[in-house]
Write a protein that holds these residues in place. Structure first.
Motif, PDB file in Angstrom:
ATOM      1  N   LYS A  51      40.133  36.606  35.093  1.00 36.92           N
ATOM      2  CA  LYS A  51      39.834  37.882  35.022  1.00 36.92           C
ATOM      3  C   LYS A  51      39.856  38.218  36.543  1.00 36.92           C
ATOM      4  N   LEU A  52      39.455  37.523  37.509  1.00 39.50           N
ATOM      5  CA  LEU A  52      39.826  37.472  39.110  1.00 39.50           C
ATOM      6  C   LEU A  52      41.486  37.474  39.514  1.00 39.50           C
ATOM      7  N   THR A  53      42.470  36.309  38.433  1.00 42.38           N
ATOM      8  CA  THR A  53      43.292  36.781  39.131  1.00 42.38           C
ATOM      9  C   THR A  53      44.193  37.975  38.345  1.00 42.38           C
ATOM     10  N   ASP A  54      43.405  38.882  37.241  1.00 42.10           N
ATOM     11  CA  ASP A  54      44.403  39.657  35.924  1.00 42.10           C
ATOM     12  C   ASP A  54      43.716  41.061  37.128  1.00 42.10           C
ATOM     13  N   ASN A  55      42.479  40.979  37.505  1.00 38.39           N
ATOM     14  CA  ASN A  55      42.306  42.394  38.016  1.00 38.39           C
ATOM     15  C   ASN A  55      41.955  42.584  38.905  1.00 38.39           C
ATOM     16  N   HIS A  56      41.644  42.115  40.185  1.00 40.12           N
ATOM     17  CA  HIS A  56      41.473  42.315  41.247  1.00 40.12           C
ATOM     18  C   HIS A  56      42.875  41.463  42.074  1.00 40.12           C
ATOM     19  N   GLY A  57      43.889  40.804  41.609  1.00 35.51           N
ATOM     20  CA  GLY A  57      44.793  40.234  42.045  1.00 35.51           C
ATOM     21  C   GLY A  57      44.085  38.934  43.566  1.00 35.51           C
ATOM     22  N   ILE A  58      44.067  38.011  42.470  1.00 38.51           N
ATOM     23  CA  ILE A  58      43.611  37.641  44.022  1.00 38.51           C
ATOM     24  C   ILE A  58      44.469  35.950  44.150  1.00 38.51           C
TER      25      ILE A  58
ATOM     26  N   SER B 113      45.562  32.742  42.708  1.00 40.41           N
ATOM     27  CA  SER B 113      44.377  31.613  41.339  1.00 40.41           C
ATOM     28  C   SER B 113      44.150  30.541  42.716  1.00 40.41           C
ATOM     29  N   ASP B 114      44.446  30.056  43.292  1.00 41.02           N
ATOM     30  CA  ASP B 114      43.539  28.977  44.181  1.00 41.02           C
ATOM     31  C   ASP B 114      42.383  29.173  44.262  1.00 41.02           C
TER      32      ASP B 114
ATOM     33  N   ALA C  77      40.792  32.089  42.928  1.00 39.62           N
ATOM     34  CA  ALA C  77      40.038  32.107  41.995  1.00 39.62           C
ATOM     35  C   ALA C  77      39.576  31.370  41.864  1.00 39.62           C
ATOM     36  N   ALA C  78      40.428  30.673  41.363  1.00 39.25           N
ATOM     37  CA  ALA C  78      39.375  29.303  40.836  1.00 39.25           C
ATOM     38  C   ALA C  78      38.614  28.896  41.754  1.00 39.25           C
ATOM     39  N   GLY C  79      38.664  29.142  43.458  1.00 36.36           N
ATOM     40  CA  GLY C  79      37.757  28.090  44.497  1.00 36.36           C
ATOM     41  C   GLY C  79      36.166  29.263  43.997  1.00 36.36           C
ATOM     42  N   ILE C  80      36.878  30.076  43.991  1.00 36.24           N
ATOM     43  CA  ILE C  80      35.441  31.486  43.617  1.00 36.24           C
ATOM     44  C   ILE C  80      34.488  31.728  41.909  1.00 36.24           C
ATOM     45  N   ALA C  81      36.125  31.119  40.941  1.00 39.78           N
ATOM     46  CA  ALA C  81      34.973  30.994  39.936  1.00 39.78           C
ATOM     47  C   ALA C  81      34.461  29.812  39.864  1.00 39.78           C
TER      48      ALA C  81
END
Length: 140
Positions: free
Chosen positions: A86-93, A95-96, A98-102
């Motif tokens: 969702k972070l990558t798809d919806n917010h353009g973050i 992937s690395d 986004a994975a750290g945030i999640a």
């Protein structure tokens, strides 16, 4: 239950979301909402697949005292993966990032959820109302 979960995630998201320069201030609530839905949908999916015991074991205090044991739980891994997407798809973050945030936010949130659910003095979270709302039995 979703409102309580949203507020719990917001409380736990200061470092990973609110103060994160990768996420604009305008997107903070949307990111928290995506985290909320990732957690709720992840637990709901396990319950729908007959995994009540798996969800109940997630709320066992013995496994989650520091939140570190949560990372090895397949339910938590699936929720982290869902939130990362969702972070990558919806917010353009990226992937690395986004994975750290999640990976930072989701175990922290689930650890807090477990602790509050197991706290007899906290009426906002109890396992019966969580299971009930996730299985369509109510919105407690």
């Amino acid at each position: 239950m979703l409102e309580n979960l949203f507020n719990l995630i917001k409380e736990n998201s200061t470092d990973s979301v609110i103060n994160n320069p990768v996420i604009s201030n305008e997107e903070n609530d949307a990111v928290v909402a995506d985290a909320t839905h990732s957690v709720a949908d992840g637990l709901q999916g396990v319950l729908a697949g007959g995994g009540l015991q798996s969800v109940l074991s997630l709320f066992n205090n013995n496994n989650n005292s520091e939140g570190n044991g949560l990372l090895s739980n397949p339910i938590v891994s699936n929720i982290i993966s869902s939130f990362t997407n969702k972070l990558t798809d919806n917010h353009g973050i990226a992937s690395d990032q986004a994975a750290g945030i999640a990976s930072s936010l989701i175990p922290s949130v689930l650890s807090s959820l477990v602790n509050r659910t197991n706290d007899a003095n906290n009426s906002n979270f109890n396992i019966d109302s969580i299971i009930s709302s996730l299985t369509g039995g109510g919105n407690s």
